[in-house]
Design an enzyme around this catalytic site. Structure first.
Site, short mmCIF file in Angstrom:
data_model
loop_
_atom_site.label_atom_id
_atom_site.label_comp_id
_atom_site.label_asym_id
_atom_site.label_seq_id
_atom_site.Cartn_x
_atom_site.Cartn_y
_atom_site.Cartn_z
N TYR A 96 -6.91 2.28 6.56
CA TYR A 96 -6.11 1.13 6.13
C TYR A 96 -6.09 -0.03 7.12
O TYR A 96 -5.38 -1.00 6.91
CB TYR A 96 -4.68 1.55 5.78
CG TYR A 96 -4.00 2.41 6.81
CD1 TYR A 96 -3.71 1.92 8.07
CD2 TYR A 96 -3.62 3.72 6.50
CE1 TYR A 96 -3.08 2.71 9.02
CE2 TYR A 96 -3.00 4.53 7.45
CZ TYR A 96 -2.73 4.01 8.70
OH TYR A 96 -2.12 4.80 9.64
N LYS A 133 10.73 3.44 2.61
CA LYS A 133 10.59 4.85 2.23
C LYS A 133 11.26 5.18 0.91
O LYS A 133 12.21 4.52 0.50
CB LYS A 133 11.19 5.72 3.34
CG LYS A 133 10.30 5.80 4.55
CD LYS A 133 10.19 7.23 4.98
CE LYS A 133 9.56 7.35 6.34
NZ LYS A 133 9.69 8.69 6.87
N LYS A 191 2.36 4.57 1.47
CA LYS A 191 2.50 5.08 2.84
C LYS A 191 2.12 6.56 2.78
O LYS A 191 2.88 7.39 2.28
CB LYS A 191 3.93 4.91 3.34
CG LYS A 191 4.10 5.35 4.78
CD LYS A 191 5.48 4.99 5.29
CE LYS A 191 5.67 5.35 6.75
NZ LYS A 191 5.29 6.70 7.11
N ASP A 236 1.48 10.26 3.76
CA ASP A 236 2.24 11.10 4.67
C ASP A 236 1.32 12.10 5.36
O ASP A 236 1.14 13.22 4.92
CB ASP A 236 3.34 11.82 3.91
CG ASP A 236 4.41 12.31 4.86
OD1 ASP A 236 4.42 11.86 6.01
OD2 ASP A 236 5.21 13.15 4.45
N GLU A 243 0.86 -1.20 0.00
CA GLU A 243 0.00 0.00 0.00
C GLU A 243 0.89 1.23 0.00
O GLU A 243 2.01 1.17 0.50
CB GLU A 243 -0.84 0.05 1.29
CG GLU A 243 -1.75 -1.11 1.51
CD GLU A 243 -2.34 -1.12 2.93
OE1 GLU A 243 -2.35 -0.07 3.60
OE2 GLU A 243 -2.76 -2.19 3.36
N CYS A 274 16.25 39.92 25.02
CA CYS A 274 15.91 40.03 23.60
C CYS A 274 14.45 39.60 23.42
O CYS A 274 14.07 38.51 23.84
CB CYS A 274 16.83 39.14 22.78
SG CYS A 274 16.40 39.00 21.06
N CYS A 306 22.60 34.87 20.74
CA CYS A 306 22.44 36.25 21.19
C CYS A 306 22.58 36.23 22.71
O CYS A 306 21.93 35.45 23.39
CB CYS A 306 21.07 36.79 20.79
SG CYS A 306 20.65 38.31 21.67
N CYS A 361 22.72 40.75 17.18
CA CYS A 361 21.45 40.06 16.98
C CYS A 361 20.53 40.88 16.06
O CYS A 361 20.34 42.06 16.29
CB CYS A 361 20.79 39.84 18.34
SG CYS A 361 19.07 39.32 18.23
S1 IVH Z 1 -0.21 0.39 8.85
C1 IVH Z 1 0.79 -1.93 12.50
N1 IVH Z 1 -0.57 1.44 6.48
O1 IVH Z 1 2.84 5.15 8.79
C2 IVH Z 1 0.53 -1.17 11.26
N2 IVH Z 1 0.43 2.78 8.16
O2 IVH Z 1 4.97 4.03 11.18
C3 IVH Z 1 0.37 0.27 11.50
N3 IVH Z 1 0.94 5.06 7.43
O3 IVH Z 1 1.75 5.43 12.09
C4 IVH Z 1 0.24 1.14 10.39
N4 IVH Z 1 0.20 4.84 5.38
O4 IVH Z 1 0.69 6.91 10.32
C5 IVH Z 1 -0.11 1.64 7.72
N5 IVH Z 1 -0.97 2.25 4.35
C6 IVH Z 1 -0.52 2.43 5.59
C7 IVH Z 1 0.02 3.66 6.00
C8 IVH Z 1 0.49 3.79 7.30
C9 IVH Z 1 0.75 5.67 6.25
C10 IVH Z 1 1.59 5.69 8.59
C11 IVH Z 1 0.87 5.58 9.88
C12 IVH Z 1 1.78 4.89 10.82
C13 IVH Z 1 3.10 5.06 10.14
C14 IVH Z 1 3.98 3.86 10.31
#
Ligand code: IVH
Length: 684
Positions: free
Chosen positions: A243, A332, A130, A132, A128, A449, A444, A426
């Site tokens: 998710y 990532k 990730k 942000d 999936e 300040c 400073c 400053c």
């Molecule tokens: S699963 C145990 N799926 O990434 C599984 N997380 O450190 C928990 N995130 O805190 C998360 N997209 O904020 C999952 N498709 C996705 C995600 C996702 C973003 C974020 C989420 C989580 C962090 C993982």
């Protein structure tokens, strides 16, 4: 869910509450349905005007019969009343985060572990994007959203229910489609995010209004969701992808794939288009490459991909590490880079008076986000990278990180580029700037300040500092701007009347804040020390110093040589301490704090040289100058003890009006008795 998509209701003619109730129900059902068509399915079945009409009718009825307004009413989506703070919500199952990796080798070793622990040769993964943004948990009971929270520390999050309700594509009431009855209790998790389009608009508006830009969409989403005033959140047009399911009574999902395809039936938005079943890790890696290619074309930020073992029984077999599951991983993307012109370098003054050089760039779009500023960290970094004003530079933006200047493009130099020098005074107050020998810090030296003041007070009051609840950045700005405080010490003489005269402050919130400030007087000495904002003195060093010196008095007298004898303290730290205490303003602040009754001693002190060493003071009756805790602190600061009961060993009993049995006992035992004024005289 009502099948009635356009209920025809003559609101003006509704006279009884019973009729109103049924009309509210019909209208709410219809609006929930149309929200789903519009925001989730992207295929509305009525016109915007018809939709607005329904909403107006509902609003009118709720105005007339306020107790008919449900917590899940679609009218909540414009935002409810503001609050003083966000409440806390425990997570039924901890919200863990994922292990993050950046290269293929680490992904392979993740796969190796999964395969060997499960005893299979190929694992089926769900890949999936990730997203942000900000992780949230939503709890539905009997089909209605009851609470929404952020991840917080994983165990407890912040209550963002009112703000979450402003996300139009989120069902406040669950749908019932394809015979999939919503569970009686459902706990789902997902990511709240903001699209690039909305993010750039928001930043443009903030710039026009003189507010700081958000560095990236993640910060904007987090800032918007954690607003105290939900009407502000409503204007930010946040979005959400779900998710995961943490609990669903009556359902036991076999695979993550099934989870992703069930959630939409209850009305949730899931990014099923981008999710994929991958047979084996090579397919998963291929997915990573494809999405990486695609990501610039997506309307929202993703900073990598997530691989999850598809089979839920296998997930359970793999179990957990301390903080992350062993069945999932975040892979990532590399940071995005672009080149642009470095127009100039400005200097920002931080909380502790630290000067940070900031790159002023010709605006450049890096993967959807317009970047015009980037941190250059410090002079040493600028020299190491040989960055000069006028250079063409490579700028990088990695997920939720603040943009960075990576390097100059030396081939593009014309010779007219200029070397940057740290200003010697400053930029805010003209105070003297001191640059450390390694050129990593420039500070400073003027503790008065104004730029420092706001920030030093925010730092002082923060949760890891003196923990004064209700004294966040905005309030500090407000109080400083009104001229009510000039140093951290003057916080302790703020009055309810002064605060209540400020905008957005009521009598009650003023009283609460004054009480909170007073409460902070009892924070331990090491906390006070780390809250003062002495450069390089964080929590750990403060603890070491408190233990070693035992009191503020002794620490203030410590020489560089004495400080350097402490193992964990190097020249920079010891210089910073002696410099700080050499400043007259700082010394004044300390004596004001002492007089206000803050804790100025730690436990490990040797008491013998202090004026009250070996003496005990018992307070009884009403005190007018201090409360009991403050008075006890004063005694302890001077080396004495302040137990609550009188004995033969008590040195003094300080008796105010209304003193009773303790006073009698003191008289009987022949203990010396002082009035509050006599005590005040004594401590002088
Ligand atoms: S699963 C145990 N799926 O990434 C599984 N997380 O450190 C928990 N995130 O805190 C998360 N997209 O904020 C999952 N498709 C996705 C995600 C996702 C973003 C974020 C989420 C989580 C962090 C993982």
């Amino acid at each position: 869910m009502s099948e009635d998509r356009k209920p025809i209701i003559d609101v003006a003619n509704i006279k009884s509450k019973k009729d109103a109730k049924s009309a509210v129900q019909k209208l709410s059902d219809a609006i929930h349905f149309h929200n789903y068509r519009y925001y989730v399915l992207d295929s509305p079945v009525i016109s915007d005007m018809e939709y607005d009409q329904l909403l107006l009718q509902l609003q009118e009825l709720e105005d007339r019969y306020p107790d008919l307004m449900e917590s899940t009413s679609p009218t909540q989506q414009v935002g409810g009343a503001p609050r003083e703070e966000l409440g806390l919500v425990p997570h039924p199952i901890p919200m863990v985060s994922l292990k993050t990796v950046y290269d293929e080798d680490d992904v392979h070793s993740f796969d190796d572990t999964c395969r060997s622990d499960l005893g299979i040769t190929q694992v089926e993964y769900i890949a999936e994007p990730k997203f942000d943004g900000l992780a949230v948990e939503l709890v539905y009971e009997k089909g209605s959203l009851v609470v929404a929270s952020t991840r917080g520390d994983g165990e407890t999050g912040e209550d963002v229910s009112a703000n979450i309700k402003t996300i139009k594509e989120l069902p406040l009431v669950l749908m019932f489609r394809d015979k999939m009855k919503p569970p009686a209790r459902l706990v789902v998790r997902g990511e709240v995010y903001i699209s690039y389009a909305r993010f750039n608009e928001l930043n443009q508006r903030r710039e026009e209004e003189g507010e700081p830009r958000f560095a990236n969409p993640r910060n904007a989403a987090a800032g918007s969701l954690r607003q105290l005033d939900p009407t502000v959140t409503a204007k930010r047009s946040l979005q959400i992808f779900l998710y995961g399911v943490a609990e669903a009574t009556g359902y036991s999902f076999k695979t993550q794939w099934e989870v992703l395809h069930t959630l939409p039936k209850w009305g949730f938005k899931v990014n099923t288009d981008q999710a994929r079943i991958c047979k084996g890790i090579d397919e998963a890696l291929e997915y990573h490459r494809e999405i990486n290619e695609k990501r610039d074309g997506l309307p929202y930020e993703i900073d990598g991909v997530v691989f999850k073992v598809n089979n839920i029984a296998d997930q359970a077999k793999l179990g957990m590490r301390v903080r992350n599951p062993r069945w999932a991983i975040a892979y990532k993307f590399k940071a995005r880079q672009e080149t642009t012109q470095l127009l100039g370098i400005t200097v920002q003054v931080g909380r502790t008076g630290r000067l940070t050089p900031v790159a002023e760039l010709a605006p450049v779009n890096i993967g959807g986000v317009e970047v015009s500023r980037a941190s250059l960290h410090n002079l040493s970094e600028i020299e190491r990278k040989d960055i000069r004003i006028g250079d063409t530079v490579v700028v990088e933006r990695a997920g939720d990180v603040i943009p960075q200047v990576v390097r100059p493009v030396e081939e593009k130099r014309s010779g007219s580029e200029k070397v940057f020098n740290m200003p010697s005074s400053c930029p805010i107050c003209g105070g003297e700037v001191s640059v450390s020998s390694d050129k990593r810090t420039a500070v400073c030296m003027n503790s008065l300040c104004p730029a420092q003041l706001r920030r030093s007070i925010t730092h002082f009051a923060s949760r890891s500092g003196m923990d004064v609840e209700g004294l966040g950045r905005k309030r500090v700005d407000q109080i400083v701007d009104a001229g009510l405080i000039t140093s951290v010490a003057s916080l302790y003489s703020l009055t309810v009347e002064e605060l209540a005269s400020l905008e957005r402050f009521g009598e009650r919130s003023a009283q609460l804040l004054v009480d909170e400030i007073a409460k902070s007087k009892n924070q331990p000495f090491h906390r006070l020390l780390s809250s003062l904002g002495i450069p390089h003195i964080g929590t750990q060093t403060a603890k070491v110093l408190a233990k070693k010196f035992g009191s503020m008095e002794k620490l203030m007298e410590a020489s560089m040589v004495e400080l350097l004898q402490i193992e964990s303290i190097g020249p920079e730290v010891s210089q910073s301490i002696t410099q700080y205490f050499a400043d007259e303003n700082a010394r004044n602040v300390i004596s004001e704090l002492t007089l206000a009754g803050l804790t100025m001693t730690g436990k490990e002190e040797t008491l013998s040289e202090q004026p009250f060493a070996g003496m005990t003071f018992v307070f009884t009756g009403t005190l007018t100058k201090w409360n009991r805790d403050e008075a006890a602190n004063i005694v302890e600061n001077l080396g004495g003890k302040s137990p609550s009961s009188v004995s033969k060993k008590t040195t003094y009993v300080i008796a105010g009006p209304g003193a009773g049995s303790k006073l009698k006992k003191a008289q009987r035992l022949g203990v010396q008795i002082l009035t509050e004024d006599e005590f005040a005289e004594l401590i002088k």
